[in-house]
Design a protein around this motif. Sequence first.
Motif, PDB file in Angstrom:
ATOM      1  N   ILE A  31     -10.172  15.204  -7.833  1.00  0.00           N
ATOM      2  CA  ILE A  31      -9.456  14.244  -6.994  1.00  0.00           C
ATOM      3  C   ILE A  31      -7.963  14.509  -7.127  1.00  0.00           C
ATOM      4  CG2 ILE A  31      -8.950  11.798  -6.620  1.00  0.00           C
ATOM      5  CD1 ILE A  31     -11.812  11.287  -7.820  1.00  0.00           C
ATOM      6  N   TYR A  32      -7.360  14.963  -6.054  1.00  0.00           N
ATOM      7  CA  TYR A  32      -5.929  15.254  -6.042  1.00  0.00           C
ATOM      8  C   TYR A  32      -5.168  14.008  -5.619  1.00  0.00           C
ATOM      9  CZ  TYR A  32      -6.297  20.262  -6.922  1.00  0.00           C
ATOM     10  OH  TYR A  32      -6.512  21.492  -7.515  1.00  0.00           O
ATOM     11  N   GLY A  33      -4.312  13.528  -6.522  1.00  0.00           N
ATOM     12  CA  GLY A  33      -3.535  12.324  -6.291  1.00  0.00           C
ATOM     13  C   GLY A  33      -4.073  11.171  -7.113  1.00  0.00           C
ATOM     14  N   ALA A  34      -3.236  10.627  -7.988  1.00  0.00           N
ATOM     15  CA  ALA A  34      -3.650   9.498  -8.831  1.00  0.00           C
ATOM     16  C   ALA A  34      -2.879   8.244  -8.474  1.00  0.00           C
ATOM     17  CB  ALA A  34      -3.471   9.839 -10.316  1.00  0.00           C
ATOM     18  N   GLY A  35      -2.524   8.132  -7.193  1.00  0.00           N
ATOM     19  CA  GLY A  35      -2.032   6.855  -6.711  1.00  0.00           C
ATOM     20  C   GLY A  35      -3.195   5.881  -6.592  1.00  0.00           C
ATOM     21  N   PRO A  36      -2.974   4.707  -6.020  1.00  0.00           N
ATOM     22  CA  PRO A  36      -4.058   3.722  -5.938  1.00  0.00           C
ATOM     23  C   PRO A  36      -5.338   4.243  -5.298  1.00  0.00           C
ATOM     24  CG  PRO A  36      -1.971   2.667  -5.461  1.00  0.00           C
ATOM     25  CD  PRO A  36      -1.681   4.128  -5.577  1.00  0.00           C
ATOM     26  N   VAL A  37      -5.234   4.995  -4.197  1.00  0.00           N
ATOM     27  CA  VAL A  37      -6.451   5.494  -3.545  1.00  0.00           C
ATOM     28  C   VAL A  37      -7.131   6.552  -4.407  1.00  0.00           C
ATOM     29  CG1 VAL A  37      -7.318   6.803  -1.571  1.00  0.00           C
ATOM     30  CG2 VAL A  37      -5.754   4.895  -1.211  1.00  0.00           C
ATOM     31  N   GLY A  38      -6.368   7.458  -4.993  1.00  0.00           N
ATOM     32  CA  GLY A  38      -6.965   8.459  -5.863  1.00  0.00           C
ATOM     33  C   GLY A  38      -7.651   7.842  -7.067  1.00  0.00           C
ATOM     34  N   LEU A  39      -7.022   6.832  -7.658  1.00  0.00           N
ATOM     35  CA  LEU A  39      -7.649   6.146  -8.787  1.00  0.00           C
ATOM     36  C   LEU A  39      -8.908   5.402  -8.356  1.00  0.00           C
ATOM     37  CD1 LEU A  39      -4.425   4.837 -10.551  1.00  0.00           C
ATOM     38  CD2 LEU A  39      -5.998   6.568 -11.450  1.00  0.00           C
ATOM     39  N   MET A  40      -8.894   4.841  -7.152  1.00  0.00           N
ATOM     40  CA  MET A  40     -10.108   4.191  -6.642  1.00  0.00           C
ATOM     41  C   MET A  40     -11.200   5.215  -6.347  1.00  0.00           C
ATOM     42  SD  MET A  40      -9.794   0.871  -6.663  1.00  0.00           S
ATOM     43  CE  MET A  40      -9.238   1.346  -8.311  1.00  0.00           C
ATOM     44  N   ALA A  41     -10.820   6.412  -5.901  1.00  0.00           N
ATOM     45  CA  ALA A  41     -11.814   7.467  -5.702  1.00  0.00           C
ATOM     46  C   ALA A  41     -12.414   7.867  -7.051  1.00  0.00           C
ATOM     47  CB  ALA A  41     -11.174   8.674  -5.020  1.00  0.00           C
ATOM     48  N   ALA A  42     -11.585   7.961  -8.080  1.00  0.00           N
ATOM     49  CA  ALA A  42     -12.094   8.292  -9.414  1.00  0.00           C
ATOM     50  C   ALA A  42     -13.032   7.205  -9.922  1.00  0.00           C
ATOM     51  CB  ALA A  42     -10.926   8.484 -10.381  1.00  0.00           C
TER      52      ALA A  42
ATOM     53  N   GLY B 156      -9.363  -3.725 -10.191  1.00  0.00           N
ATOM     54  CA  GLY B 156      -8.070  -4.319 -10.520  1.00  0.00           C
ATOM     55  C   GLY B 156      -7.359  -3.663 -11.682  1.00  0.00           C
ATOM     56  N   PHE B 157      -7.986  -2.683 -12.336  1.00  0.00           N
ATOM     57  CA  PHE B 157      -7.320  -2.017 -13.458  1.00  0.00           C
ATOM     58  C   PHE B 157      -6.054  -1.287 -13.010  1.00  0.00           C
ATOM     59  CE2 PHE B 157      -9.702   1.643 -11.896  1.00  0.00           C
ATOM     60  CZ  PHE B 157      -8.874   2.724 -12.173  1.00  0.00           C
ATOM     61  N   ILE B 158      -5.917  -0.996 -11.718  1.00  0.00           N
ATOM     62  CA  ILE B 158      -4.730  -0.272 -11.255  1.00  0.00           C
ATOM     63  C   ILE B 158      -3.524  -1.180 -11.055  1.00  0.00           C
ATOM     64  CG2 ILE B 158      -6.166   1.448 -10.108  1.00  0.00           C
ATOM     65  CD1 ILE B 158      -5.335   0.217  -7.421  1.00  0.00           C
TER      66      ILE B 158
ATOM     67  N   VAL C   7      -7.877  -0.136  -0.373  1.00  0.00           N
ATOM     68  CA  VAL C   7      -7.868   1.017  -1.275  1.00  0.00           C
ATOM     69  C   VAL C   7      -9.200   1.276  -1.974  1.00  0.00           C
ATOM     70  CG1 VAL C   7      -5.391   1.152  -1.637  1.00  0.00           C
ATOM     71  CG2 VAL C   7      -6.742  -0.343  -3.109  1.00  0.00           C
ATOM     72  N   PHE C   8      -9.952   0.242  -2.333  1.00  0.00           N
ATOM     73  CA  PHE C   8     -11.245   0.486  -2.967  1.00  0.00           C
ATOM     74  C   PHE C   8     -12.225   1.098  -1.959  1.00  0.00           C
ATOM     75  CE2 PHE C   8     -14.805  -1.597  -5.753  1.00  0.00           C
ATOM     76  CZ  PHE C   8     -15.189  -0.336  -6.203  1.00  0.00           C
ATOM     77  N   PRO C   9     -12.419   0.508  -0.766  1.00  0.00           N
ATOM     78  CA  PRO C   9     -13.266   1.179   0.215  1.00  0.00           C
ATOM     79  C   PRO C   9     -12.760   2.562   0.621  1.00  0.00           C
ATOM     80  CG  PRO C   9     -12.956  -1.117   0.822  1.00  0.00           C
ATOM     81  CD  PRO C   9     -12.011  -0.838  -0.306  1.00  0.00           C
TER      82      PRO C   9
ATOM     83  N   CYS D 294       0.838  -1.194   0.000  1.00  0.00           N
ATOM     84  CA  CYS D 294       0.000   0.000   0.000  1.00  0.00           C
ATOM     85  C   CYS D 294       0.878   1.251   0.000  1.00  0.00           C
ATOM     86  CB  CYS D 294      -0.902  -0.008   1.234  1.00  0.00           C
ATOM     87  SG  CYS D 294      -1.979   1.440   1.391  1.00  0.00           S
ATOM     88  N   GLY D 295       0.378   2.329  -0.590  1.00  0.00           N
ATOM     89  CA  GLY D 295       1.092   3.591  -0.515  1.00  0.00           C
ATOM     90  C   GLY D 295       1.345   4.015   0.913  1.00  0.00           C
ATOM     91  N   SER D 296       0.426   3.659   1.826  1.00  0.00           N
ATOM     92  CA  SER D 296       0.626   3.986   3.236  1.00  0.00           C
ATOM     93  C   SER D 296       1.815   3.232   3.824  1.00  0.00           C
ATOM     94  CB  SER D 296      -0.634   3.671   4.045  1.00  0.00           C
ATOM     95  OG  SER D 296      -1.707   4.483   3.647  1.00  0.00           O
ATOM     96  N   ASP D 297       2.129   2.055   3.290  1.00  0.00           N
ATOM     97  CA  ASP D 297       3.301   1.322   3.767  1.00  0.00           C
ATOM     98  C   ASP D 297       4.584   2.111   3.513  1.00  0.00           C
ATOM     99  OD1 ASP D 297       1.894  -0.955   4.657  1.00  0.00           O
ATOM    100  OD2 ASP D 297       1.928  -1.847   2.652  1.00  0.00           O
ATOM    101  N   LEU D 298       4.566   2.962   2.492  1.00  0.00           N
ATOM    102  CA  LEU D 298       5.773   3.702   2.156  1.00  0.00           C
ATOM    103  C   LEU D 298       6.134   4.730   3.218  1.00  0.00           C
ATOM    104  CD1 LEU D 298       5.308   4.232  -1.691  1.00  0.00           C
ATOM    105  CD2 LEU D 298       6.492   2.383  -0.478  1.00  0.00           C
ATOM    106  N   HIS D 299       5.136   5.247   3.953  1.00  0.00           N
ATOM    107  CA  HIS D 299       5.461   6.168   5.046  1.00  0.00           C
ATOM    108  C   HIS D 299       6.373   5.464   6.058  1.00  0.00           C
ATOM    109  CE1 HIS D 299       2.511   8.784   3.352  1.00  0.00           C
ATOM    110  NE2 HIS D 299       1.479   8.052   3.717  1.00  0.00           N
ATOM    111  N   MET D 300       6.056   4.202   6.362  1.00  0.00           N
ATOM    112  CA  MET D 300       6.895   3.431   7.273  1.00  0.00           C
ATOM    113  C   MET D 300       8.218   3.074   6.607  1.00  0.00           C
ATOM    114  SD  MET D 300       4.140   0.918   9.136  1.00  0.00           S
ATOM    115  CE  MET D 300       3.527   0.221   7.591  1.00  0.00           C
ATOM    116  N   TYR D 301       8.138   2.613   5.374  1.00  0.00           N
ATOM    117  CA  TYR D 301       9.337   2.199   4.635  1.00  0.00           C
ATOM    118  C   TYR D 301      10.365   3.322   4.573  1.00  0.00           C
ATOM    119  CZ  TYR D 301      12.085   0.496   0.609  1.00  0.00           C
ATOM    120  OH  TYR D 301      13.091   0.090  -0.236  1.00  0.00           O
ATOM    121  N   GLU D 302       9.895   4.550   4.409  1.00  0.00           N
ATOM    122  CA  GLU D 302      10.793   5.697   4.295  1.00  0.00           C
ATOM    123  C   GLU D 302      11.281   6.208   5.652  1.00  0.00           C
ATOM    124  OE1 GLU D 302       8.503   8.498   2.083  1.00  0.00           O
ATOM    125  OE2 GLU D 302       8.591   7.328   0.226  1.00  0.00           O
ATOM    126  N   GLY D 303      10.829   5.598   6.730  1.00  0.00           N
ATOM    127  CA  GLY D 303      11.261   6.019   8.050  1.00  0.00           C
ATOM    128  C   GLY D 303      10.542   7.239   8.573  1.00  0.00           C
TER     129      GLY D 303
END
Length: 378
Positions: free
Chosen positions: A182-193, A345-347, A161-163, A38-47
Amino acid sequence: MKGIVYQGPRNVTVEDRPDPHCQEPTDAVIRLTTTNICGSDLHMYEGRTNVEPGTVLGHENMGIVEEVGAAVGRIKPGMRVSVPFNIACGTCRSCNQGWTSFCERTNPTPGVQGAAYGYANMGPYDGGQAEFLRVPYADFNLLELPAGTEHERDFTLLSDVFPTGWHGVELSGMRPGDAIAIYGAGPVGLMAAHSAMIRGASEVYVIDFHDDRLKLASSIGAKVVDVREGDPVEQIMDGTGGQGADAGVEAVGWQAHDPTGEEHPAMVLDNLVQSVKCHGGIGVVGVYVPQDPQAATEGAKEGRIGFNYGSFFQKGQFMGTGQAPVKRYNAELRDLIIEGRAEPGFIVSHELPLAEAPSAYANFDQRVNGWTKVLLKP
């Protein structure tokens, strides 16, 4: 079992960990068939969080029930299930009101309501980027899926991400016929779209500057706004005849940055206030945190984001925020997938063995072109 373990900033490894088992009679153990980065995992991954080294990551999970505790009745071994990232008891005040993302019993962290798998400050629960996962309160939390392997790419996005994208649109107050930004076209933004399209938006503007993400947004009929081509607010105003959008979604979070990589924590909130009409709504599902010593401003280091509140007030706008209560939406979204009305799943760009998670994290974190959503196969 094998699991993806956080070792420190930008360092995850594949390690042997003890197999989980039912610790309480209300538990179940799941054999993971798909688990996502998940994109949220990257916050942890990046420290950028205080996640503990040694934590097994992963909160987007689905699989097959292997074992159930003595008090589990609805869920049976052999069932194919989606695991909401929220860990909820089902009986506290928040759960009874449908806010499973703010369960009052499952997180012992002082001052924090709501628990999740493998995530900083969200309780002592291992994540599911592994071969097996313990699920507390299994009867309440697990969503049954049709047996087999059909719709695996779509169903795996029901855990988060879909919910979450759907929740962002819900929080914005968008109605059929509205235009939404919708600002941001990462997985959550694309799911919002995708959610806004399903819910009857007349126009869906998606704002980003990554070619692969904008291409995906365009593929579902959204109007792309490339910030490299000019002020996104001006582009939205031009597209709406100077009126602005009826609603907006923030799907970026406090690490918002411009195309040069420079962070501006208030940038997206400011743009949304300008992009949305008077008395329009803004749904914020991008992550914001109470503290981040590495944040770009002194205020943001303490969770204080100084956005243009004066204009927000003057325009009579409203804002909804917070993590999605997945159970509020996931059964309906599952049925939309089954009936062919939703195809989240298109993303998905990559499906990889669990062993390739370290390189997948690195590529996803570096926004390598084409790495839009990674599924891991234990």
